[in-house]
Design a protein around this motif. Structure first.
Motif, PDB file in Angstrom:
ATOM      1  N   ALA A   1       0.828  -1.204   0.000  1.00 44.12           N
ATOM      2  CA  ALA A   1       0.000   0.000   0.000  1.00 44.12           C
ATOM      3  C   ALA A   1       0.861   1.252   0.000  1.00 44.12           C
ATOM      4  O   ALA A   1       0.366   2.341  -0.248  1.00 44.12           O
ATOM      5  CB  ALA A   1      -0.908   0.001   1.218  1.00 44.12           C
ATOM      6  N   LEU A   2       2.135   1.093   0.258  1.00 47.52           N
ATOM      7  CA  LEU A   2       3.044   2.229   0.343  1.00 47.52           C
ATOM      8  C   LEU A   2       3.843   2.359  -0.949  1.00 47.52           C
ATOM      9  O   LEU A   2       4.691   1.521  -1.254  1.00 47.52           O
ATOM     10  CB  LEU A   2       3.980   2.056   1.540  1.00 47.52           C
ATOM     11  CG  LEU A   2       4.883   3.214   1.890  1.00 47.52           C
ATOM     12  CD1 LEU A   2       4.061   4.473   2.140  1.00 47.52           C
ATOM     13  CD2 LEU A   2       5.697   2.890   3.106  1.00 47.52           C
TER      14      LEU A   2
ATOM     15  N   VAL B   1       3.459   4.615   8.831  1.00 50.59           N
ATOM     16  CA  VAL B   1       2.746   3.713   7.922  1.00 50.59           C
ATOM     17  C   VAL B   1       3.212   2.270   8.111  1.00 50.59           C
ATOM     18  O   VAL B   1       2.403   1.345   8.095  1.00 50.59           O
ATOM     19  CB  VAL B   1       2.941   4.176   6.458  1.00 50.59           C
ATOM     20  CG1 VAL B   1       2.369   3.171   5.486  1.00 50.59           C
ATOM     21  CG2 VAL B   1       2.297   5.534   6.247  1.00 50.59           C
ATOM     22  N   ALA B   2       4.515   2.072   8.311  1.00 52.74           N
ATOM     23  CA  ALA B   2       5.039   0.714   8.483  1.00 52.74           C
ATOM     24  C   ALA B   2       4.530   0.073   9.766  1.00 52.74           C
ATOM     25  O   ALA B   2       4.344  -1.149   9.821  1.00 52.74           O
ATOM     26  CB  ALA B   2       6.559   0.736   8.471  1.00 52.74           C
ATOM     27  N   SER B   3       4.282   0.873  10.788  1.00 46.79           N
ATOM     28  CA  SER B   3       3.786   0.306  12.042  1.00 46.79           C
ATOM     29  C   SER B   3       2.348  -0.194  11.911  1.00 46.79           C
ATOM     30  O   SER B   3       1.927  -1.066  12.663  1.00 46.79           O
ATOM     31  CB  SER B   3       3.885   1.342  13.161  1.00 46.79           C
ATOM     32  OG  SER B   3       2.985   2.409  12.923  1.00 46.79           O
ATOM     33  N   ARG B   4       1.594   0.346  10.950  1.00 46.88           N
ATOM     34  CA  ARG B   4       0.200  -0.068  10.760  1.00 46.88           C
ATOM     35  C   ARG B   4       0.056  -1.240   9.801  1.00 46.88           C
ATOM     36  O   ARG B   4      -1.009  -1.815   9.700  1.00 46.88           O
ATOM     37  CB  ARG B   4      -0.619   1.108  10.223  1.00 46.88           C
ATOM     38  CG  ARG B   4      -0.858   2.183  11.248  1.00 46.88           C
ATOM     39  CD  ARG B   4      -1.717   3.266  10.675  1.00 46.88           C
ATOM     40  NE  ARG B   4      -0.880   4.092   9.816  1.00 46.88           N
ATOM     41  CZ  ARG B   4      -1.313   4.875   8.843  1.00 46.88           C
ATOM     42  NH1 ARG B   4      -2.584   4.961   8.587  1.00 46.88           N
ATOM     43  NH2 ARG B   4      -0.489   5.595   8.129  1.00 46.88           N
ATOM     44  N   GLN B   5       1.124  -1.581   9.053  1.00 43.22           N
ATOM     45  CA  GLN B   5       1.021  -2.617   8.035  1.00 43.22           C
ATOM     46  C   GLN B   5       1.744  -3.884   8.459  1.00 43.22           C
ATOM     47  O   GLN B   5       2.787  -3.832   9.107  1.00 43.22           O
ATOM     48  CB  GLN B   5       1.650  -2.141   6.723  1.00 43.22           C
ATOM     49  CG  GLN B   5       0.895  -1.060   6.022  1.00 43.22           C
ATOM     50  CD  GLN B   5       1.567  -0.697   4.709  1.00 43.22           C
ATOM     51  OE1 GLN B   5       2.688  -1.080   4.437  1.00 43.22           O
ATOM     52  NE2 GLN B   5       0.862   0.056   3.899  1.00 43.22           N
TER      53      GLN B   5
ATOM     54  N   LYS C   1      15.122   2.103   5.657  1.00 44.09           N
ATOM     55  CA  LYS C   1      15.577   1.050   6.571  1.00 44.09           C
ATOM     56  C   LYS C   1      15.469   1.496   8.023  1.00 44.09           C
ATOM     57  O   LYS C   1      15.025   0.742   8.878  1.00 44.09           O
ATOM     58  CB  LYS C   1      17.024   0.693   6.228  1.00 44.09           C
ATOM     59  CG  LYS C   1      17.587  -0.434   7.035  1.00 44.09           C
ATOM     60  CD  LYS C   1      18.997  -0.755   6.593  1.00 44.09           C
ATOM     61  CE  LYS C   1      19.600  -1.858   7.414  1.00 44.09           C
ATOM     62  NZ  LYS C   1      20.977  -2.134   7.012  1.00 44.09           N
ATOM     63  N   ARG C   2      15.852   2.747   8.305  1.00 43.56           N
ATOM     64  CA  ARG C   2      15.726   3.270   9.669  1.00 43.56           C
ATOM     65  C   ARG C   2      14.270   3.357  10.098  1.00 43.56           C
ATOM     66  O   ARG C   2      13.949   3.247  11.279  1.00 43.56           O
ATOM     67  CB  ARG C   2      16.367   4.655   9.759  1.00 43.56           C
ATOM     68  CG  ARG C   2      17.862   4.647   9.801  1.00 43.56           C
ATOM     69  CD  ARG C   2      18.418   6.000  10.209  1.00 43.56           C
ATOM     70  NE  ARG C   2      17.838   7.125   9.512  1.00 43.56           N
ATOM     71  CZ  ARG C   2      18.398   7.773   8.492  1.00 43.56           C
ATOM     72  NH1 ARG C   2      19.569   7.382   8.041  1.00 43.56           N
ATOM     73  NH2 ARG C   2      17.802   8.807   7.940  1.00 43.56           N
ATOM     74  N   ALA C   3      13.359   3.568   9.137  1.00 42.26           N
ATOM     75  CA  ALA C   3      11.933   3.702   9.449  1.00 42.26           C
ATOM     76  C   ALA C   3      11.246   2.359   9.650  1.00 42.26           C
ATOM     77  O   ALA C   3      10.082   2.320  10.015  1.00 42.26           O
ATOM     78  CB  ALA C   3      11.228   4.480   8.342  1.00 42.26           C
ATOM     79  N   GLY C   4      11.933   1.263   9.410  1.00 40.26           N
ATOM     80  CA  GLY C   4      11.341  -0.052   9.631  1.00 40.26           C
ATOM     81  C   GLY C   4      10.854  -0.745   8.377  1.00 40.26           C
ATOM     82  O   GLY C   4      10.210  -1.786   8.461  1.00 40.26           O
ATOM     83  N   ILE C   5      11.154  -0.202   7.214  1.00 46.05           N
ATOM     84  CA  ILE C   5      10.789  -0.859   5.956  1.00 46.05           C
ATOM     85  C   ILE C   5      11.726  -2.039   5.755  1.00 46.05           C
ATOM     86  O   ILE C   5      12.942  -1.908   5.859  1.00 46.05           O
ATOM     87  CB  ILE C   5      10.888   0.130   4.775  1.00 46.05           C
ATOM     88  CG1 ILE C   5       9.949   1.306   4.976  1.00 46.05           C
ATOM     89  CG2 ILE C   5      10.625  -0.567   3.448  1.00 46.05           C
ATOM     90  CD1 ILE C   5       8.482   0.956   4.978  1.00 46.05           C
ATOM     91  N   VAL C   6      11.156  -3.206   5.460  1.00 50.66           N
ATOM     92  CA  VAL C   6      11.948  -4.428   5.328  1.00 50.66           C
ATOM     93  C   VAL C   6      12.375  -4.671   3.884  1.00 50.66           C
ATOM     94  O   VAL C   6      13.503  -5.086   3.621  1.00 50.66           O
ATOM     95  CB  VAL C   6      11.141  -5.633   5.859  1.00 50.66           C
ATOM     96  CG1 VAL C   6      11.906  -6.914   5.679  1.00 50.66           C
ATOM     97  CG2 VAL C   6      10.791  -5.421   7.318  1.00 50.66           C
ATOM     98  N   ARG C   7      11.468  -4.394   2.939  1.00 50.72           N
ATOM     99  CA  ARG C   7      11.768  -4.659   1.533  1.00 50.72           C
ATOM    100  C   ARG C   7      11.511  -3.414   0.704  1.00 50.72           C
ATOM    101  O   ARG C   7      10.532  -2.707   0.921  1.00 50.72           O
ATOM    102  CB  ARG C   7      10.881  -5.788   1.004  1.00 50.72           C
ATOM    103  CG  ARG C   7      11.149  -7.102   1.692  1.00 50.72           C
ATOM    104  CD  ARG C   7      10.275  -8.176   1.143  1.00 50.72           C
ATOM    105  NE  ARG C   7      10.648  -8.425  -0.227  1.00 50.72           N
ATOM    106  CZ  ARG C   7       9.994  -9.235  -1.033  1.00 50.72           C
ATOM    107  NH1 ARG C   7       8.924  -9.831  -0.605  1.00 50.72           N
ATOM    108  NH2 ARG C   7      10.390  -9.433  -2.259  1.00 50.72           N
ATOM    109  N   ILE C   8      12.396  -3.180  -0.254  1.00 54.41           N
ATOM    110  CA  ILE C   8      12.231  -2.071  -1.198  1.00 54.41           C
ATOM    111  C   ILE C   8      12.215  -2.660  -2.599  1.00 54.41           C
ATOM    112  O   ILE C   8      13.117  -3.406  -2.971  1.00 54.41           O
ATOM    113  CB  ILE C   8      13.378  -1.046  -1.073  1.00 54.41           C
ATOM    114  CG1 ILE C   8      13.367  -0.413   0.304  1.00 54.41           C
ATOM    115  CG2 ILE C   8      13.250   0.019  -2.154  1.00 54.41           C
ATOM    116  CD1 ILE C   8      14.531   0.506   0.558  1.00 54.41           C
TER     117      ILE C   8
END
Length: 137
Positions: free
Chosen positions: A49-50, A88-92, A118-125
């Motif tokens: 969704a992001l 957003v990452a905390s809600r998904q 990466k610092r924001a908690g995103i695992v995959r780009i």
């Protein structure tokens, strides 16, 4: 003497190849953001969704996410971008980010975006690609 000159030329070539093989791995390490690339090839995709759109303007590179605009060159803007991604990452459950990047965006700016994600908690780009039938250069 003729045989010795022929053998010495081949020994030089073998010696040179051994030297290249020995130092070949020393120049491949560098600082940067490590991407865990999939083993399945370029046809793998992801649903998220992001989605962020990244493109250069006349003076700076802009990132658009969820009707918000961020500038890569401005540190305060990058901090707001990081907090937005963290929220957003905390809600998904699926912590992935799809980047739609213009080909004129420099690689160092992509690395900066990846480290912020990466610092924001995103695992995959996933950097999106154009389909072959839509390529008009």
């Amino acid at each position: 003497m003729k045989n010795l000159s022929i053998i010495s030329a081949w020994l030089s070539v073998v010696f040179l190849l051994v030297m290249i093989w020995m130092i070949g791995g020393t120049f491949t390490s560098a600082k940067g953001v490590l991407f865990d690339l999939p083993a399945y090839g370029a046809n793998e995709g992801d649903s998220s969704a992001l989605v962020a759109v990244v493109f250069p303007s006349a003076r700076e590179t802009l990132v658009f996410v969820d009707d918000a605009r961020y500038q890569i060159d401005d540190e305060s803007s990058l901090e707001r971008f990081e907090s937005h991604l963290r929220e957003v990452a905390s809600r998904q459950a699926n912590r992935s980010l799809i980047l739609m990047v213009d080909k004129r965006v420099p690689t160092d700016e992509l690395m900066k975006l990846a480290s912020v994600a990466k610092r924001a908690g995103i695992v995959r780009i996933l950097i999106a690609e154009r389909k072959a039938e839509n390529i008009n250069e």
